[in-house]
Design a protein around this motif. Structure first.
Motif, mmCIF file in Angstrom:
data_model
loop_
_atom_site.group_PDB
_atom_site.id
_atom_site.type_symbol
_atom_site.label_atom_id
_atom_site.label_comp_id
_atom_site.label_asym_id
_atom_site.label_seq_id
_atom_site.Cartn_x
_atom_site.Cartn_y
_atom_site.Cartn_z
ATOM 1 N N ARG A 140 79.350 6.044 36.646
ATOM 2 C CA ARG A 140 78.546 7.059 37.325
ATOM 3 C C ARG A 140 79.412 7.874 38.294
ATOM 4 N NH1 ARG A 140 74.609 2.819 37.208
ATOM 5 N NH2 ARG A 140 75.313 2.096 39.266
ATOM 6 N N LYS A 141 80.311 7.205 38.987
ATOM 7 C CA LYS A 141 81.219 7.887 39.910
ATOM 8 C C LYS A 141 82.134 8.841 39.161
ATOM 9 C CE LYS A 141 84.892 6.896 43.272
ATOM 10 N NZ LYS A 141 85.653 5.824 43.975
ATOM 11 N N ARG A 164 81.637 10.169 36.225
ATOM 12 C CA ARG A 164 80.847 11.265 35.647
ATOM 13 C C ARG A 164 80.638 12.366 36.677
ATOM 14 N NH1 ARG A 164 75.581 12.638 36.003
ATOM 15 N NH2 ARG A 164 74.719 13.889 34.277
ATOM 16 N N GLN A 165 80.375 12.023 37.916
ATOM 17 C CA GLN A 165 80.184 13.025 38.963
ATOM 18 C C GLN A 165 81.448 13.854 39.192
ATOM 19 O OE1 GLN A 165 78.819 10.709 42.297
ATOM 20 N NE2 GLN A 165 76.663 10.870 41.700
ATOM 21 N N LEU A 166 82.613 13.212 39.026
ATOM 22 C CA LEU A 166 83.872 13.911 39.219
ATOM 23 C C LEU A 166 84.162 14.889 38.080
ATOM 24 C CD1 LEU A 166 86.133 10.971 40.436
ATOM 25 C CD2 LEU A 166 85.239 12.844 41.824
ATOM 26 N N CYS A 183 81.821 16.082 35.589
ATOM 27 C CA CYS A 183 80.745 16.907 35.016
ATOM 28 C C CYS A 183 80.079 17.785 36.071
ATOM 29 C CB CYS A 183 79.703 16.017 34.363
ATOM 30 S SG CYS A 183 80.386 14.954 33.078
#
Length: 421
Positions: free
Chosen positions: A414-415, A417-419, A421
C-alpha cells in the motif's frame, strides 16, 4: 559411519499433533536477517526455497567427516560417501513413492527434461510428429522440445488455458490426435499457482498412446506426492525448491524407458567397460549419471527429505493454504491490484500488477521495505503473452512464512502504491 551421522541438527518431529510453526521457522536462519535495516519478508519461494539447519549441517558434516568420491573407492571414506549418496536416492524415491532404480539423480528439472528430450525424443520423433505443450509451462519445459523439433522435423503445438489460469482440459483432450507423441505439462504453474489434474491428464494421454512428461518443480515442495499413482512416463523435480541445496534434482522414468534410452552424457561411472572397440554402458539409473555428482548436495537433499517428512507434507499443504487465503484477501483489498491466476485449486503463488505501476518498480520499492518478491516474466513468456502483460510481480509462499509477514507485505505494498500511482 551410520548414514544419519551426516547432520547433527534436530528434526522438528511431530506426532500427529499441532505443528509449532514458530519452532519450524526458527530452523531457517536466513529468515532472521534484516534487509535495508528492516526484517526480511522472503516471498520468493517459487524461485528457491530457504534451507533449514539440518540441511546446512549436513553439508558441513559431509565435508568435515566423509568427503570422498562415490563408487570409485574401496576405502572407508569412499564407502561412506557412496552410502550417503545412494541413501539420498532411496529417501527421495520413498518421498515420491517410486523405485530407487528408476530415479536418475541430476542437477534439477532443466537437466531432467533435457535428458528426456535428447535421449528419448530425439531418436524417436520424425516429421509430422507433434509435441503438445501447455501454455503455462516454464521455459525449461518448452525450449528443449523446440530444439528437438527443429532437428527432427516434428512440431510443437500449444495446449491453451482459460482466463482464470486453468488448463482448458476439453481442448487439451481434443488436441490428443494420433500425431501427438509426447505431452509436456507442469504439475503446478510457477506463475499462476494452478495445480493441474495431472493424474487425469496422464490417464487420457495413455489412452491415446502419448508419452507424458510432468514438470514437478513447483509441486514437490508443497504437495504430498505419489508419482506412481499419477501414471506419467517421466516426472522431473528440483531440489533447491524443496529446502535442498542448489544443483540437485532428479528424473523419475518408467524402467522400460530408461533401459531403451541411450546415454545423454558420456564419461565415468556410466560405463561397465570401455575399450577402443566399444563401450558397455552401466545399468539405469547410473547409465545417465556420468562424472562426479554433487555428492554433498545430494546428502543435503536427503536431509531435506527427512526434514519435510518430519514436518509432514499434509501439514505443509494445510499451512500454505491458510497463508494463501490470507494473502489473497489482503491483496484483493488494495485498489487497482489485479491478480493473475484465480483457479480454485492453487499452490501458494500470487502474481499481480497494480494499475499505473511497473512490476520492476514495485519489486524494487518493496525490497527497500524488506520484502523480497520476484518481478519479470518468470521464465514463462508465452503465458504472460496470453494475459497481454510484459511482466508481473510474484509473491510466493512457503510453510515457514507467517501471517504477520503477510500483513507487513500488504502494508508495504500500500505504501509503495501511493509512491508510484
Amino acid at each position: 559411519m551410520p548414514q544419519t551421522a551426516v547432520h547433527d541438527a534436530a528434526l522438528p518431529v511431530h506426532d500427529g499433533g499441532e505443528v509449532d510453526w514458530a519452532r519450524v521457522r526458527a530452523d531457517f536462519p536466513l529468515l532472521m536477517r534484516e534487509v535495508h535495516g528492516k526484517p526480511l519478508v522472503y516471498f520468493d519461494n517459487a524461485n528457491t526455497g530457504q534451507k533449514p539447519l539440518p540441511v546446512i549441517a549436513s553439508q558441513d558434516a559431509f565435508y568435515r567427516r566423509q568427503n570422498a568420491n562415490v563408487s570409485r573407492a574401496v576405502h572407508a571414506l569412499g564407502t561412506e560417501a557412496t552410502e550417503a549418496y545412494e541413501g539420498a536416492r532411496n529417501k527421495l524415491a520413498r518421498f515420491l513413492n517410486v523405485r530407487a532404480d528408476e530415479l536418475v539423480l541430476c542437477s534439477g528439472t532443466t537437466f531432467a527434461i533435457n535428458l528426456v528430450a535428447y535421449s528419448w525424443a530425439l531418436p524417436r520423433l520424425k516429421p509430422g510428429d507433434v509435441v503438445l505443450v501447455s501454455r503455462m509451462e516454464h521455459h525449461a519445459n518448452i525450449v528443449p522440445w523446440q530444439l528437438v523439433a527443429q532437428r527432427t522435423g516434428a512440431t510443437v503445438r500449444v495446449a491453451e488455458i482459460l482466463p482464470d489460469g486453468r488448463l482448458d482440459l476439453e481442448a487439451l483432450y481434443r488436441a490428443m490426435t494420433p500425431q501427438v507423441k509426447l505431452l509436456a505439462v507442469t504439475h503446478v504453474s510457477n506463475v499462476l499457482g494452478t495445480i493441474n489434474p495431472v493424474r487425469e491428464i496422464c490417464r487420457q494421454a495413455r489412452r491415446h498412446g502419448i508419452v507424458t512428461v510432468v514438470d514437478g518443480s513447483q509441486a514437490v515442495p508443497h504437495l504430498k506426492l505419489d508419482v506412481a499413482a499419477i501414471g506419467c512416463d517421466f516426472y522431473a523435480v528440483t531440489g533447491h525448491k524443496m529446502c535442498a541445496p542448489t544443483g540437485t534434482g532428479a528424473l523419475w522414468a518408467r524402467r522400460e524407458h530408461l533401459e531403451a534410452m541411450p546415454p545423454f552424457i558420456g564419461g565415468g561411472e556410466m560405463i561397465k567397460e570401455v575399450s577402443f572397440e566399444g563401450t558397455v554402458f552401466n545399468d539405469p539409473p547410473h547409465k545417465f549419471e556420468a562424472g562426479t555428482p554433487n555428492i554433498a548436495g545430494f546428502v543435503g537433499l536427503g536431509a531435506a527429505v527427512d526434514y519435510l517428512e518430519s514436518v509432514g507434507m499434509d501439514n505443509i499443504a494445510a499451512r500454505e493454504a491458510e497463508l494463501l487465503a490470507h494473502a489473497t484477501r489482503a491483496l484483493q483489498a488494495i485498489p487497482g491490484l489485479r491478480i493473475f491466476g484465480t483457479a480454485p485449486d492453487k499452490a501458494g503463488v500470487i502474481s499481480f500488477l497494480v494499475d499505473g505501476a511497473h512490476a520492476h518498480d514495485l519489486a524494487t520499492l518493496l525490497d527497500l521495505e524488506g520484502v523480497a518478491v520476484r518481478s519479470g516474466q518468470h521464465c514463462a513468456h508465452p503465458l504472460l503473452q496470453f494475459f497481454g502483460v510484459a511482466a508481473t510481480v510474484r509473491a510466493s509462499l512457503a510453510f515457514y512464512n507467517t501471517h504477520e509477514e503477510i500483513e507487513r507485505f500488504a502494508a508495504a505494498l500500500r505504501k509503495v502504491r501511493q509512491l508510484l500511482c
